[in-house]
Design a protein around this motif. Structure first.
Motif, PDB file in Angstrom:
ATOM      1  N   MET A   1       0.882  -1.117   0.034  1.00 46.42           N
ATOM      2  CA  MET A   1      -0.028   0.158   0.098  1.00 46.42           C
ATOM      3  C   MET A   1       1.052   1.095  -0.003  1.00 46.42           C
ATOM      4  SD  MET A   1      -2.762   0.953   2.682  1.00 46.42           S
ATOM      5  CE  MET A   1      -4.201   1.660   2.250  1.00 46.42           C
ATOM      6  N   SER A   2       0.534   2.189  -0.856  1.00 40.06           N
ATOM      7  CA  SER A   2       1.278   3.294  -0.930  1.00 40.06           C
ATOM      8  C   SER A   2       0.411   4.783  -1.237  1.00 40.06           C
ATOM      9  CB  SER A   2       2.449   3.421  -1.822  1.00 40.06           C
ATOM     10  OG  SER A   2       2.098   3.295  -3.202  1.00 40.06           O
ATOM     11  N   ALA A   3       0.928   5.906  -1.152  1.00 37.28           N
ATOM     12  CA  ALA A   3       0.021   7.140  -1.364  1.00 37.28           C
ATOM     13  C   ALA A   3       1.062   7.972  -1.977  1.00 37.28           C
ATOM     14  CB  ALA A   3      -0.600   7.639  -0.278  1.00 37.28           C
ATOM     15  N   GLU A   4       0.580   8.879  -2.880  1.00 42.49           N
ATOM     16  CA  GLU A   4       1.340   9.894  -3.435  1.00 42.49           C
ATOM     17  C   GLU A   4       1.072  11.336  -2.893  1.00 42.49           C
ATOM     18  OE1 GLU A   4       3.484   9.309  -6.241  1.00 42.49           O
ATOM     19  OE2 GLU A   4       3.339   7.330  -6.041  1.00 42.49           O
ATOM     20  N   CYS A   5       2.065  11.907  -2.691  1.00 41.26           N
ATOM     21  CA  CYS A   5       1.923  13.324  -2.167  1.00 41.26           C
ATOM     22  C   CYS A   5       2.126  14.358  -3.482  1.00 41.26           C
ATOM     23  CB  CYS A   5       2.804  13.577  -1.095  1.00 41.26           C
ATOM     24  SG  CYS A   5       2.428  12.883   0.364  1.00 41.26           S
ATOM     25  N   SER A   6       1.320  15.264  -3.992  1.00 42.86           N
ATOM     26  CA  SER A   6       1.758  15.439  -4.863  1.00 42.86           C
ATOM     27  C   SER A   6       2.690  16.978  -4.788  1.00 42.86           C
ATOM     28  CB  SER A   6       0.362  16.468  -5.517  1.00 42.86           C
ATOM     29  OG  SER A   6      -0.215  17.186  -4.581  1.00 42.86           O
ATOM     30  N   SER A   7       3.052  17.506  -5.716  1.00 46.19           N
ATOM     31  CA  SER A   7       4.111  18.710  -5.392  1.00 46.19           C
ATOM     32  C   SER A   7       3.361  19.868  -4.785  1.00 46.19           C
ATOM     33  CB  SER A   7       4.863  19.056  -6.582  1.00 46.19           C
ATOM     34  OG  SER A   7       3.814  19.522  -7.856  1.00 46.19           O
ATOM     35  N   TYR A   8       3.961  20.772  -4.107  1.00 46.67           N
ATOM     36  CA  TYR A   8       3.285  21.968  -3.306  1.00 46.67           C
ATOM     37  C   TYR A   8       4.610  23.080  -3.281  1.00 46.67           C
ATOM     38  CZ  TYR A   8       5.576  20.118   0.754  1.00 46.67           C
ATOM     39  OH  TYR A   8       6.422  19.620   1.538  1.00 46.67           O
ATOM     40  N   LEU A   9       4.028  24.084  -2.927  1.00 46.21           N
ATOM     41  CA  LEU A   9       4.728  25.466  -2.562  1.00 46.21           C
ATOM     42  C   LEU A   9       4.899  25.524  -0.972  1.00 46.21           C
ATOM     43  CD1 LEU A   9       3.529  28.353  -5.160  1.00 46.21           C
ATOM     44  CD2 LEU A   9       5.761  26.907  -5.096  1.00 46.21           C
ATOM     45  N   ASN A  10       5.983  25.496  -0.358  1.00 38.10           N
ATOM     46  CA  ASN A  10       6.068  25.411   1.079  1.00 38.10           C
ATOM     47  C   ASN A  10       5.910  26.975   1.350  1.00 38.10           C
ATOM     48  OD1 ASN A  10       8.523  26.769   0.392  1.00 38.10           O
ATOM     49  ND2 ASN A  10       9.880  24.956   1.061  1.00 38.10           N
ATOM     50  N   ALA A  11       6.138  27.139   2.766  1.00 39.03           N
ATOM     51  CA  ALA A  11       5.772  28.452   3.254  1.00 39.03           C
ATOM     52  C   ALA A  11       6.721  29.613   2.635  1.00 39.03           C
ATOM     53  CB  ALA A  11       5.998  28.337   4.756  1.00 39.03           C
ATOM     54  N   ASP A  12       7.939  29.168   2.188  1.00 38.30           N
ATOM     55  CA  ASP A  12       8.844  30.140   1.495  1.00 38.30           C
ATOM     56  C   ASP A  12       8.768  30.256   0.111  1.00 38.30           C
ATOM     57  OD1 ASP A  12      10.215  30.478   4.151  1.00 38.30           O
ATOM     58  OD2 ASP A  12      11.314  28.581   3.716  1.00 38.30           O
ATOM     59  N   LYS A  13       7.609  29.723  -0.486  1.00 42.40           N
ATOM     60  CA  LYS A  13       7.298  29.932  -1.925  1.00 42.40           C
ATOM     61  C   LYS A  13       8.144  28.877  -2.697  1.00 42.40           C
ATOM     62  CE  LYS A  13       3.982  32.498  -0.972  1.00 42.40           C
ATOM     63  NZ  LYS A  13       2.546  31.726  -0.383  1.00 42.40           N
ATOM     64  N   LEU A  15       9.195  25.348  -4.690  1.00 42.51           N
ATOM     65  CA  LEU A  15       8.529  24.312  -5.036  1.00 42.51           C
ATOM     66  C   LEU A  15       9.074  22.891  -4.562  1.00 42.51           C
ATOM     67  CD1 LEU A  15       6.247  23.112  -6.745  1.00 42.51           C
ATOM     68  CD2 LEU A  15       8.021  22.980  -8.722  1.00 42.51           C
ATOM     69  N   VAL A  16       8.185  22.143  -3.948  1.00 44.64           N
ATOM     70  CA  VAL A  16       8.836  20.869  -3.291  1.00 44.64           C
ATOM     71  C   VAL A  16       8.159  19.893  -4.258  1.00 44.64           C
ATOM     72  CG1 VAL A  16       8.773  19.163  -1.615  1.00 44.64           C
ATOM     73  CG2 VAL A  16       8.812  21.687  -1.140  1.00 44.64           C
ATOM     74  N   SER A  17       8.926  18.890  -4.914  1.00 42.35           N
ATOM     75  CA  SER A  17       8.145  18.166  -5.885  1.00 42.35           C
ATOM     76  C   SER A  17       7.536  16.801  -4.839  1.00 42.35           C
ATOM     77  CB  SER A  17       9.618  17.270  -6.721  1.00 42.35           C
ATOM     78  OG  SER A  17      10.493  16.845  -5.856  1.00 42.35           O
ATOM     79  N   GLY A  18       6.872  16.328  -5.838  1.00 36.66           N
ATOM     80  CA  GLY A  18       6.150  14.990  -5.224  1.00 36.66           C
ATOM     81  C   GLY A  18       6.603  13.921  -4.838  1.00 36.66           C
TER      82      GLY A  18
END
Length: 107
Positions: A1-13, A15-18
């Motif tokens: 079982m696994s899950a995917e975390c999508s990419s996002y912008l952190n608090a410092d703007k 981009l953190v890849s998924g």
């Protein structure tokens, strides 16, 4: 079982890849993607909202309770003081009317 975390912008703007959960070298039981829009992480509880141990929240609650208790005691002392001062003010007033020294006569 696994899950995917999508990419996002952190608090410092930035981009953190998924990434996939569980992460390599991480906890094998952390198979869910948890977090918010600006921070995502792998966790073992799908209803988890905080990436920290819950013990810090307990100390926060104890601190809040101590602060509220102190505020309640101060408020109670203030109310008691006001009541005592009002009682002393009322009880020390003269009971009879003051004599103005002038007598009133009927016309």
């Amino acid at each position: 079982m696994s899950a995917e975390c999508s990419s996002y912008l952190n608090a410092d703007k930035v981009l953190v890849s998924g990434f996939s959960c569980p992460r390599t070298g991480g906890d094998a039981g952390a198979v869910y993607c948890c977090g918010f829009q600006d921070v995502k992480y792998c966790c073992d509880d799908p209803h988890s909202f905080f990436p920290y141990e819950h013990s810090y929240m307990w100390w926060l609650s104890v601190g809040a309770l101590v602060g509220l208790s102190i505020a309640a005691v101060v408020l109670f002392a203030f109310i008691i003081t006001v009541c005592v001062l009002c009682y002393l003010f009322i009880s020390t007033k003269p009971r009879s009317k003051l004599d103005t020294g002038l007598s009133l006569q009927m016309a």
